[in-house]
Structures are given as structure tokens and as C-alpha cells.
Design an enzyme around this catalytic site. Sequence first.
Site, PDB file in Angstrom:
ATOM      1  N   ASP A   1       0.711  -1.337   0.259  1.00 30.32           N
ATOM      2  CA  ASP A   1       0.018   0.187   0.136  1.00 30.32           C
ATOM      3  C   ASP A   1       0.600   1.628  -0.237  1.00 30.32           C
ATOM      4  O   ASP A   1       0.102   2.503   0.181  1.00 30.32           O
ATOM      5  CB  ASP A   1      -1.129  -0.287   1.002  1.00 30.32           C
ATOM      6  CG  ASP A   1      -0.052  -0.343   2.481  1.00 30.32           C
ATOM      7  OD1 ASP A   1       0.650  -0.274   2.449  1.00 30.32           O
ATOM      8  OD2 ASP A   1      -1.161   0.641   3.628  1.00 30.32           O
TER       9      ASP A   1
ATOM     10  N   HIS B   1      25.914   1.288 -17.371  1.00 28.40           N
ATOM     11  CA  HIS B   1      24.159   1.629 -16.344  1.00 28.40           C
ATOM     12  C   HIS B   1      25.021   1.115 -14.934  1.00 28.40           C
ATOM     13  O   HIS B   1      23.884   0.955 -14.496  1.00 28.40           O
ATOM     14  CB  HIS B   1      23.438   1.308 -17.378  1.00 28.40           C
ATOM     15  CG  HIS B   1      22.689   2.151 -18.286  1.00 28.40           C
ATOM     16  ND1 HIS B   1      22.124   1.731 -19.164  1.00 28.40           N
ATOM     17  CD2 HIS B   1      23.866   3.431 -19.009  1.00 28.40           C
ATOM     18  CE1 HIS B   1      22.186   3.010 -20.069  1.00 28.40           C
ATOM     19  NE2 HIS B   1      23.156   3.811 -19.803  1.00 28.40           N
TER      20      HIS B   1
ATOM     21  N   ASP C   1      27.933   9.648 -12.927  1.00 29.01           N
ATOM     22  CA  ASP C   1      27.315  10.085 -14.099  1.00 29.01           C
ATOM     23  C   ASP C   1      25.757  10.184 -13.046  1.00 29.01           C
ATOM     24  O   ASP C   1      25.291   9.375 -12.495  1.00 29.01           O
ATOM     25  CB  ASP C   1      26.569   8.892 -14.745  1.00 29.01           C
ATOM     26  CG  ASP C   1      26.094   9.672 -16.197  1.00 29.01           C
ATOM     27  OD1 ASP C   1      25.584  10.134 -15.859  1.00 29.01           O
ATOM     28  OD2 ASP C   1      25.706   8.807 -16.833  1.00 29.01           O
TER      29      ASP C   1
ATOM     30  N   ASP D   1      22.215  16.492 -17.252  1.00 25.92           N
ATOM     31  CA  ASP D   1      23.395  15.137 -17.401  1.00 25.92           C
ATOM     32  C   ASP D   1      24.796  15.428 -17.732  1.00 25.92           C
ATOM     33  O   ASP D   1      25.509  15.403 -18.200  1.00 25.92           O
ATOM     34  CB  ASP D   1      22.362  14.765 -18.506  1.00 25.92           C
ATOM     35  CG  ASP D   1      23.308  12.983 -18.594  1.00 25.92           C
ATOM     36  OD1 ASP D   1      23.439  12.474 -17.437  1.00 25.92           O
ATOM     37  OD2 ASP D   1      22.403  12.319 -19.931  1.00 25.92           O
TER      38      ASP D   1
ATOM     39  N   HIS E   1      29.102   3.653 -26.814  1.00 21.36           N
ATOM     40  CA  HIS E   1      27.838   4.293 -27.042  1.00 21.36           C
ATOM     41  C   HIS E   1      28.153   5.190 -27.956  1.00 21.36           C
ATOM     42  O   HIS E   1      28.935   5.691 -28.464  1.00 21.36           O
ATOM     43  CB  HIS E   1      27.796   4.295 -25.678  1.00 21.36           C
ATOM     44  CG  HIS E   1      28.199   5.363 -24.414  1.00 21.36           C
ATOM     45  ND1 HIS E   1      28.701   6.279 -25.982  1.00 21.36           N
ATOM     46  CD2 HIS E   1      29.878   5.349 -23.791  1.00 21.36           C
ATOM     47  CE1 HIS E   1      29.457   7.174 -24.028  1.00 21.36           C
ATOM     48  NE2 HIS E   1      30.257   6.089 -23.586  1.00 21.36           N
TER      49      HIS E   1
ATOM     50  N   HIS F   1      22.742  13.206 -26.871  1.00 19.30           N
ATOM     51  CA  HIS F   1      21.606  13.086 -27.089  1.00 19.30           C
ATOM     52  C   HIS F   1      20.522  14.041 -26.661  1.00 19.30           C
ATOM     53  O   HIS F   1      21.312  14.325 -25.878  1.00 19.30           O
ATOM     54  CB  HIS F   1      21.448  11.373 -25.913  1.00 19.30           C
ATOM     55  CG  HIS F   1      21.257  11.115 -24.239  1.00 19.30           C
ATOM     56  ND1 HIS F   1      20.742  12.521 -23.713  1.00 19.30           N
ATOM     57  CD2 HIS F   1      22.670  10.985 -23.169  1.00 19.30           C
ATOM     58  CE1 HIS F   1      21.017  12.591 -22.330  1.00 19.30           C
ATOM     59  NE2 HIS F   1      22.314  11.359 -22.593  1.00 19.30           N
TER      60      HIS F   1
ATOM     61  N   HIS G   1      17.035  11.246 -21.562  1.00 22.46           N
ATOM     62  CA  HIS G   1      16.784  11.227 -23.235  1.00 22.46           C
ATOM     63  C   HIS G   1      15.878  11.676 -23.215  1.00 22.46           C
ATOM     64  O   HIS G   1      13.958  10.881 -23.901  1.00 22.46           O
ATOM     65  CB  HIS G   1      17.432   9.537 -23.086  1.00 22.46           C
ATOM     66  CG  HIS G   1      18.149   8.773 -22.716  1.00 22.46           C
ATOM     67  ND1 HIS G   1      18.380   7.470 -22.267  1.00 22.46           N
ATOM     68  CD2 HIS G   1      19.649   9.654 -22.780  1.00 22.46           C
ATOM     69  CE1 HIS G   1      19.547   7.309 -22.451  1.00 22.46           C
ATOM     70  NE2 HIS G   1      20.763   8.317 -21.871  1.00 22.46           N
TER      71      HIS G   1
ATOM     72  N   GLU H   1      28.971  13.215 -24.627  1.00 20.53           N
ATOM     73  CA  GLU H   1      30.147  12.104 -23.402  1.00 20.53           C
ATOM     74  C   GLU H   1      30.660  11.201 -23.774  1.00 20.53           C
ATOM     75  O   GLU H   1      30.028  10.475 -23.825  1.00 20.53           O
ATOM     76  CB  GLU H   1      28.514  12.077 -22.509  1.00 20.53           C
ATOM     77  CG  GLU H   1      27.493  11.551 -23.363  1.00 20.53           C
ATOM     78  CD  GLU H   1      25.903  10.456 -22.896  1.00 20.53           C
ATOM     79  OE1 GLU H   1      26.332   9.236 -22.165  1.00 20.53           O
ATOM     80  OE2 GLU H   1      25.364  11.010 -22.971  1.00 20.53           O
TER      81      GLU H   1
ATOM     82  N   TYR I   1      36.464   2.357 -22.477  1.00 24.48           N
ATOM     83  CA  TYR I   1      36.013   1.581 -21.131  1.00 24.48           C
ATOM     84  C   TYR I   1      37.194   0.409 -21.133  1.00 24.48           C
ATOM     85  O   TYR I   1      36.606  -0.286 -23.029  1.00 24.48           O
ATOM     86  CB  TYR I   1      34.941   1.372 -21.030  1.00 24.48           C
ATOM     87  CG  TYR I   1      34.514   2.080 -20.886  1.00 24.48           C
ATOM     88  CD1 TYR I   1      33.659   3.125 -20.083  1.00 24.48           C
ATOM     89  CD2 TYR I   1      33.378   3.291 -22.120  1.00 24.48           C
ATOM     90  CE1 TYR I   1      32.561   4.278 -20.046  1.00 24.48           C
ATOM     91  CE2 TYR I   1      32.688   4.112 -21.996  1.00 24.48           C
ATOM     92  CZ  TYR I   1      32.233   4.766 -21.077  1.00 24.48           C
ATOM     93  OH  TYR I   1      31.636   5.824 -21.695  1.00 24.48           O
TER      94      TYR I   1
ATOM     95  N   ARG J   1      34.213   8.722 -18.313  1.00 27.93           N
ATOM     96  CA  ARG J   1      33.333   9.074 -19.028  1.00 27.93           C
ATOM     97  C   ARG J   1      33.272  10.828 -18.856  1.00 27.93           C
ATOM     98  O   ARG J   1      33.384  10.635 -17.700  1.00 27.93           O
ATOM     99  CB  ARG J   1      31.697   8.554 -19.282  1.00 27.93           C
ATOM    100  CG  ARG J   1      31.201   9.101 -20.056  1.00 27.93           C
ATOM    101  CD  ARG J   1      29.765   8.627 -20.303  1.00 27.93           C
ATOM    102  NE  ARG J   1      29.385   7.637 -19.031  1.00 27.93           N
ATOM    103  CZ  ARG J   1      28.999   7.165 -18.144  1.00 27.93           C
ATOM    104  NH1 ARG J   1      29.805   5.772 -19.021  1.00 27.93           N
ATOM    105  NH2 ARG J   1      28.031   6.631 -17.379  1.00 27.93           N
TER     106      ARG J   1
ATOM    107  N   GLU K   1      31.439  14.244 -19.729  1.00 31.51           N
ATOM    108  CA  GLU K   1      29.359  14.344 -20.057  1.00 31.51           C
ATOM    109  C   GLU K   1      29.308  16.024 -19.755  1.00 31.51           C
ATOM    110  O   GLU K   1      29.711  16.001 -18.623  1.00 31.51           O
ATOM    111  CB  GLU K   1      28.362  13.509 -19.776  1.00 31.51           C
ATOM    112  CG  GLU K   1      27.324  13.695 -20.472  1.00 31.51           C
ATOM    113  CD  GLU K   1      26.282  12.906 -20.021  1.00 31.51           C
ATOM    114  OE1 GLU K   1      24.939  12.829 -20.305  1.00 31.51           O
ATOM    115  OE2 GLU K   1      26.558  12.298 -18.982  1.00 31.51           O
TER     116      GLU K   1
END
Length: 452
Positions: A37, A248, A265, A276, A355, A359, A366, A389, A393, A410, A412
Site C-alpha cells: 500500500d 549503466h 554520472d 546529465d 556508445h 543525446h 534521453h 559524452e 572503457y 567518461r 559529459e
Amino acid sequence: MSTNIEFYARRQQLAEHMQPNSICLIPAALLVTRSRDTEYDFRQDSYFHYLCGFPEPQAWLAISNQTLKRKTKAVQSHSVLFCLDKDHEAEIWQGRRFGPDLAKKHFGFDSTFGIDELDEQLLELLDGHDNLYFAQGHNSDADELVFALLKALREAPKQSMQAPGNMVDVRPLLDEMRLFKSPAEIAIMRQAAQISGKAHIRAMQSAQVGLNEYHLEAHIHHEFAMHGAKHPAYGTIVGSGDNACILHYTQNNQRLNDGDLVLIDAGCELQGYAADITRTFPVSGQFSTAQKQLYQLVLDSQLAAFEQVKPGNTFKQVSDAAIAVITQGLIDLGLLCGSLAFNLDKQLYRNFFMHGIGHWLGLDVHDVGHYKIAGQDRPLQAGMVLTIEPGIYVSPDADVDEIWLGVGIRIEDNLLVTADGFDNLTHNTPKTIVAIESLMAQQHTHKQVEFS
């Protein structure tokens, strides 16, 4: 944002782009059960928010451009909101509601009704329109209601009512509108970027050997909340060591070790709009020689991509610039073999940069908007906001010198396309090697601390 003016202008714009004698229906988001609930914190549907800003669940928005009963031929939107009624008992338990009367006054709707009147009033609203603009498949409960209403209209006795004969997906129109940010939207996104940047700075200054990834996540979320952004725009990534090679990664439950990099990130959501940002920094406050080489390569590739962000250029041109720099750098460092042309042709860089370059960014992290038009890469235009970004890796089991293994990097940033180039909304978040090491040195200690 001036609520009435901004949202009214969007509804009017949509009405002008719809075919004549059309109506659009947009449902609000529903509460989502977390367990038994309890519900997840409510987050409004982006399309619904974009058109009216009404913050409650169980609501519907109708926008009509019907001109049959008007003296003027000019397109004029008529907006109707259906929402929960005021309910003293329910509000004691679940929080305050606007109710139809206050919603009409506060948000500038032409008409408002209680949600209990939805079926009856929508039948009347839909009657006589030629076209229904609706996002079929976006909300299954909404689909069921709309199709039931259309069936009732078609089966009305003696054809006394007329159902819209044509259903049009409203998303392409709204997606194109949302792709170009207004000054009010840009102001919010700039603020979201500043708040998010402060959170990254705090994480850099708080990092030390012996902490856990979730300690940095806590610092970040606390900084968001302290500046009025109660929620992150997406699952925060705090990946230390080879966890940074998981694109991710969100477990955020590993110890920060000496000699490791940590990739964060993270971006807040402010008034529905996302930031982002990704930054990568050394737990100890000092990059190793190998880490510096890979980090500078990623940064150089991002700066090369920046040079291509201007009206008339495409995402492909932005991406190609970054890929060329990364590929040549990986060759120079010995992670790739052969000529630049050979590696680009075989896309061997994808072993280390798998990647896309970025975006669209807006109400969704996104964000909506086509990347191609008629099969061709669409040119960038002023008012668009996008991320850039690049990353490298190196998997722990990659067939390269061991000095590179398990390193994930990375960087970004969030860029607004302007008439003559771009405006980096996240430029205040440190990202050069010197700036990061200097920042971390201000409050950093190398003492190892054990945390449970």
C-alpha cells in the site's frame, strides 16, 4: 517560469499545428505501487507537464481548435482539465489538492471538471471533431478509456453524435516542440546544471580511500535536495575501479580503493527538467601516469566534438570528430594496432568506446526528438540542448597491457546550441586534470577510513 503564459503558449502552438476541427487528449501519470500500500514518489507525465504544468495524478487535459461555434476563423485553443475534486478527508491522509476551481484559476484553463465527470464530458467534447490527437500505446488505461468513448460515440442512437473519424499520433508534434527550448526552459536547465555541478564538486572533495560508492551517492543526492531538486533525473551512477566499465552501473555498493578512478554520472531533476553530467576522478586525488593519458585522450575527444556543435552540423559530424581523436589516441598508446583509416573502417574503437556521443536533453534525460529527417541526419539548430559524452572503457579482461585494464572514463557536459555555436551549461564543473587535482587537494586526505 511564468506559469500561465508559458503553458498557454504551448497549448496554442499545438492547436495551430493540429488539423482543423481537432481535439487532443493527454492523460496525466498515475501513481505507481512500490509495495503493497505504498507508492513511488509521483512524477508527472512529461507530455502532460509540458502542456499545462498541473502536478497531480489522475488528471486529463483536452485541447480543441474547433472553430464551428466561433465568429473568427483564427485558430484558438480551448483547454479543459479534469482533475480530482477537493476532498477534506482524503487531503488529510494524502495531501492537498487543487480541485477544479483553483486549478482553473491557477493554471489558466478555459474549463475544469472533476474527474468523476470525465466520461460524460469527454463524450461531449469529442463529439463533432474530425480528428483526435492522442498518444496511443503510451498509457494502457488511457487507451482503454478513449476507445470506449469512441465506441459509445459511434453507437449513439440515430447517429446523434459524431466520433472523430481520424486518430493522429500527437507525439511527433509535441516531440518537435519539446526539442526547441524556450528561454524559460533554458533558465531552468541552466539552474539544474549548476546544482548538479555543485553535487559533483562535493563528491570530488568528499572522496577518500575506504569510503563506499554509496557515500558519494548520498553526498550527491543531499546536494540536489538542499538546492530544491528533490530527485535525481535518473539512477545515479557511482562506479569505482572496473565498475566504471559497466555503462549503466547503479549498484553503488563497493569500497573506494587507493589507485582507482571513480566515474560519477549524475544529474538532478528541477521543475521536471534534467541535467546529465559525468565526471571521472581519482579516489586518491592524483591521477596515475596511465590514467592521465587515457583521461586526457577522452577530454581531447570531447573538445574536438564541441568544435562541431553549431547550427547546420549534425550529430554524426560531432560523433565523427570525437571518434577520430579517440581512435588515433588508442593507436598511439598501443591499445589498437594499424592505421587510423583501417581502425575507423573496421570500427575497432568500439571495443573501448561502444556508445553514442550524446543525446537530446530536456524533460526526459534521453529527451524526445528525431535524430533524422526523411532518413537523413538532421542539422543542429539553435534552441536544442544535447549532451556530449565520449568515453573509454578498458575491460578487465581486454587483450592490452595491464596498466590499462579496468579503467573506465567518461566526461559529459550539457550544451545549448546557439545561433553561432554553443553554450556549455555545465562548464562550471571541473574536468581538466589540473582543475580536478587542485579541487580535491583543497579538502582531501589520504588517510584510509573504514566504514560499515
